[in-house]
Design a protein around this motif. Structure first.
Motif, PDB file in Angstrom:
ATOM      1  N   ALA A 129       0.834  -1.205   0.000  1.00  0.00           N
ATOM      2  CA  ALA A 129       0.000   0.000   0.000  1.00  0.00           C
ATOM      3  C   ALA A 129       0.868   1.254   0.000  1.00  0.00           C
ATOM      4  N   ARG A 130       0.274   2.349  -0.417  1.00  0.00           N
ATOM      5  CA  ARG A 130       0.884   3.663  -0.225  1.00  0.00           C
ATOM      6  C   ARG A 130       0.231   4.277   1.003  1.00  0.00           C
ATOM      7  N   VAL A 131       1.019   4.914   1.843  1.00  0.00           N
ATOM      8  CA  VAL A 131       0.496   5.417   3.115  1.00  0.00           C
ATOM      9  C   VAL A 131       0.865   6.873   3.308  1.00  0.00           C
ATOM     10  N   GLU A 132      -0.098   7.663   3.754  1.00  0.00           N
ATOM     11  CA  GLU A 132       0.133   9.035   4.172  1.00  0.00           C
ATOM     12  C   GLU A 132      -0.269   9.155   5.640  1.00  0.00           C
ATOM     13  N   MET A 133       0.515   9.886   6.408  1.00  0.00           N
ATOM     14  CA  MET A 133       0.233  10.109   7.824  1.00  0.00           C
ATOM     15  C   MET A 133      -0.252  11.541   8.018  1.00  0.00           C
ATOM     16  N   THR A 134      -1.273  11.723   8.854  1.00  0.00           N
ATOM     17  CA  THR A 134      -1.730  13.082   9.130  1.00  0.00           C
ATOM     18  C   THR A 134      -0.748  13.826  10.022  1.00  0.00           C
ATOM     19  N   ARG A 135       0.041  13.087  10.772  1.00  0.00           N
ATOM     20  CA  ARG A 135       1.169  13.671  11.506  1.00  0.00           C
ATOM     21  C   ARG A 135       2.224  12.589  11.702  1.00  0.00           C
ATOM     22  N   THR A 136       3.482  13.024  11.759  1.00  0.00           N
ATOM     23  CA  THR A 136       4.582  12.082  11.941  1.00  0.00           C
ATOM     24  C   THR A 136       5.472  12.471  13.113  1.00  0.00           C
ATOM     25  N   ARG A 137       5.113  13.577  13.789  1.00  0.00           N
ATOM     26  CA  ARG A 137       5.930  14.036  14.909  1.00  0.00           C
ATOM     27  C   ARG A 137       5.053  14.347  16.117  1.00  0.00           C
ATOM     28  N   ASP A 138       5.690  14.332  17.277  1.00  0.00           N
ATOM     29  CA  ASP A 138       4.983  14.594  18.527  1.00  0.00           C
ATOM     30  C   ASP A 138       4.436  16.017  18.594  1.00  0.00           C
ATOM     31  N   ASP A 139       5.169  16.972  17.991  1.00  0.00           N
ATOM     32  CA  ASP A 139       4.778  18.376  18.130  1.00  0.00           C
ATOM     33  C   ASP A 139       3.737  18.824  17.100  1.00  0.00           C
ATOM     34  N   GLN A 140       3.317  17.936  16.227  1.00  0.00           N
ATOM     35  CA  GLN A 140       2.326  18.312  15.218  1.00  0.00           C
ATOM     36  C   GLN A 140       0.911  18.139  15.758  1.00  0.00           C
ATOM     37  N   LYS A 141       0.040  19.075  15.401  1.00  0.00           N
ATOM     38  CA  LYS A 141      -1.352  19.017  15.838  1.00  0.00           C
ATOM     39  C   LYS A 141      -2.257  19.518  14.710  1.00  0.00           C
ATOM     40  N   PRO A 142      -2.442  18.723  13.673  1.00  0.00           N
ATOM     41  CA  PRO A 142      -3.354  19.135  12.599  1.00  0.00           C
ATOM     42  C   PRO A 142      -4.788  19.185  13.124  1.00  0.00           C
ATOM     43  N   THR A 143      -5.565  20.123  12.628  1.00  0.00           N
ATOM     44  CA  THR A 143      -6.965  20.206  13.044  1.00  0.00           C
ATOM     45  C   THR A 143      -7.737  19.010  12.495  1.00  0.00           C
ATOM     46  N   LEU A 144      -8.903  18.757  13.068  1.00  0.00           N
ATOM     47  CA  LEU A 144      -9.735  17.669  12.562  1.00  0.00           C
ATOM     48  C   LEU A 144     -10.095  17.916  11.104  1.00  0.00           C
ATOM     49  N   ALA A 145     -10.388  19.176  10.781  1.00  0.00           N
ATOM     50  CA  ALA A 145     -10.743  19.511   9.400  1.00  0.00           C
ATOM     51  C   ALA A 145      -9.576  19.241   8.461  1.00  0.00           C
ATOM     52  N   ARG A 146      -8.364  19.573   8.914  1.00  0.00           N
ATOM     53  CA  ARG A 146      -7.177  19.360   8.087  1.00  0.00           C
ATOM     54  C   ARG A 146      -6.946  17.865   7.839  1.00  0.00           C
ATOM     55  N   ARG A 147      -7.202  17.046   8.835  1.00  0.00           N
ATOM     56  CA  ARG A 147      -7.018  15.599   8.687  1.00  0.00           C
ATOM     57  C   ARG A 147      -7.964  15.062   7.612  1.00  0.00           C
ATOM     58  N   VAL A 148      -9.191  15.549   7.644  1.00  0.00           N
ATOM     59  CA  VAL A 148     -10.168  15.108   6.649  1.00  0.00           C
ATOM     60  C   VAL A 148      -9.809  15.640   5.267  1.00  0.00           C
ATOM     61  N   GLN A 149      -9.437  16.906   5.208  1.00  0.00           N
ATOM     62  CA  GLN A 149      -9.086  17.525   3.926  1.00  0.00           C
ATOM     63  C   GLN A 149      -7.918  16.805   3.267  1.00  0.00           C
ATOM     64  N   MET A 150      -6.993  16.354   4.077  1.00  0.00           N
ATOM     65  CA  MET A 150      -5.827  15.654   3.545  1.00  0.00           C
ATOM     66  C   MET A 150      -6.243  14.374   2.829  1.00  0.00           C
ATOM     67  N   SER A 151      -7.105  13.600   3.458  1.00  0.00           N
ATOM     68  CA  SER A 151      -7.530  12.337   2.849  1.00  0.00           C
ATOM     69  C   SER A 151      -8.301  12.571   1.563  1.00  0.00           C
ATOM     70  N   GLN A 152      -9.087  13.640   1.535  1.00  0.00           N
ATOM     71  CA  GLN A 152      -9.883  13.927   0.348  1.00  0.00           C
ATOM     72  C   GLN A 152      -9.051  14.542  -0.763  1.00  0.00           C
ATOM     73  N   ALA A 153      -8.098  15.396  -0.404  1.00  0.00           N
ATOM     74  CA  ALA A 153      -7.229  16.003  -1.412  1.00  0.00           C
ATOM     75  C   ALA A 153      -6.359  14.948  -2.086  1.00  0.00           C
ATOM     76  N   LEU A 154      -5.969  13.950  -1.329  1.00  0.00           N
ATOM     77  CA  LEU A 154      -5.138  12.873  -1.874  1.00  0.00           C
ATOM     78  C   LEU A 154      -5.951  11.813  -2.603  1.00  0.00           C
ATOM     79  N   ARG A 155      -7.282  11.917  -2.498  1.00  0.00           N
ATOM     80  CA  ARG A 155      -8.179  10.913  -3.069  1.00  0.00           C
ATOM     81  C   ARG A 155      -7.817   9.524  -2.543  1.00  0.00           C
TER      82      ARG A 155
END
Length: 383
Positions: free
Chosen positions: A252-278
């Motif tokens: 599989a190809r995998v994208e992570m919504t965050r890869t570091r402890d100090d990252q805090k993407p918003t809930l909206a950003r997490r969803v937008q990422m999955s949709q933008a990447l299709r």
């Protein structure tokens, strides 16, 4: 897309020291060498987050690891010795390929399909840009600095690949990272190495893009374990990285919504990422809490039409035995499920408010079992 409407209270939060992603526990044979992957890694006098800082180690430094306790590693580097968070170390071995652009090593297991990434000096291949405009970044992720851009039909040389990102060299000699889905591989310049897009994998995951979401992060620690002060956000990230490794090994190809402890993407950003990447599927990883004395895992879905099948496939695998019982499936009216246009699920992998659960989920072995079950469930879904 029709989504059910309803509300379920999710008490998924986190905090704690969990197992390292790639630094393996010391074996009976003795100590080993590992490399630091943090801008500055604090060294403490005890294996605990609130222990006294006795020094620091710079990014890229190599240390000798002599012991491990609950995800903390005892290290020695020159005159500095003490305990560090194991996640920021990776064991040095002959399969460790490093990227000068991102300062991180390829987080894949030896002898897996993803370890066939091209070596910059002897294993390269050509690729053509398929997007109208493709950004070149300093590292394998959207959080990294933009260095430049490419246009459709530009040709690049592939150097490395990491979870949906490719390190490339342009015709003018510049290097950086681009989203792999926007380039098309051509013939390789080394007969011993397959191009990124032509590595063969078995099963229904080949070529599927999965977004893995480690819940919480940054200033949001999630749940704090009531017995060992385990931080949920750390458990989420470590487990999610294990899930990523298993999925990549399965093709599989995998994208992570965050890869570091100090990252805090918003809930909206997490969803937008999955949709933008299709993306083809979205899995959010959490650990649970409850005022009641409850134990085990729980898998959430929102849409019966889209999410339930994915959730059921994962729950079935979790229920086959990972160290804690499965509490089955539950409807969850959560933003990352409700607003997602792709099949999505949220998994709770144990209760940090339960002393027994907390002691179990802190272990590397449990996190790896849970990650394997999740990845196999995702694979089952696509079959």
């Amino acid at each position: 897309m029709n989504k059910m409407i309803g509300v379920t209270l999710l008490t998924a939060c986190l905090l704690g020291i969990a197992a390292p992603q790639s630094a393996e526990a010391k074996t009976a044979a003795g100590s080993y060498t590992a490399q630091v992957y943090a801008s500055s890694l604090n060294v403490r006098d005890e294996p605990a987050k609130n222990a006294t800082v006795v020094g620091s180690i710079k990014n890229g430094a190599r240390v000798t690891v002599t012991d491990e306790q609950h995800g903390w590693l005892k290290v020695k580097a020159g005159s500095t010795s003490g305990w560090v968070a194991g996640y920021y170390l990776k064991k040095v071995n002959s399969n460790s390929l490093q990227s000068s652009a991102s300062g991180t090593s390829i987080a894949t297991k030896p002898n897996t399909a993803s370890s066939t990434s091209a070596n910059a000096s002897s294993r390269t291949s050509k690729a053509t840009v398929t997007a109208d405009s493709l950004r070149i970044r300093s590292g394998p992720g959207t959080q990294y600095k933009v260095l430049g851009s490419l246009k459709a039909k530009d040709t690049v040389t592939l150097l490395l690949h990491q979870n949906g990102w490719a390190r490339i060299r342009t015709a003018s000699g510049e290097t950086g990272w681009v989203a792999e889905q926007y380039i098309r591989s051509g013939s390789t310049t080394s007969s011993s190495t397959s191009s990124i897009s032509t590595v063969q994998h078995k099963g229904g995951l080949r070529g599927k893009l999965i977004v893995i979401d480690p819940g919480h992060g940054g200033s949001d620690p999630g749940m704090l374990g009531t017995t060992y002060n385990t931080m949920e956000k750390d458990l989420n990230l470590h487990t999610a990285l294990y899930v990523r490794d298993v999925l990549v090994a399965k093709g599989a190809r995998v994208e992570m919504t965050r890869t570091r402890d100090d990252q805090k993407p918003t809930l909206a950003r997490r969803v937008q990422m999955s949709q933008a990447l299709r993306a083809d599927a979205f899995v959010s990883v959490h650990y649970n809490s409850s005022p009641k004395n409850v134990s085990g895992t729980l898998t959430f879905f929102y849409s019966e039409a889209d999410d339930l099948k994915l959730a059921r496939a994962i729950e079935t695998r979790l229920g086959q035995g990972i160290g804690l019982k499965s509490n089955g499936l539950s409807f969850g009216d959560y933003h990352i499920l409700r607003e997602n246009r792709i099949p999505a699920t949220l998994v709770e992998l144990g209760f940090l408010t339960n002393p027994i659960d907390e002691s179990i989920v802190r272990k590397t072995s449990y996190q790896k079992k849970a990650a394997k079950a999740i990845a196999e469930g995702v694979a089952d879904y696509f079959k």
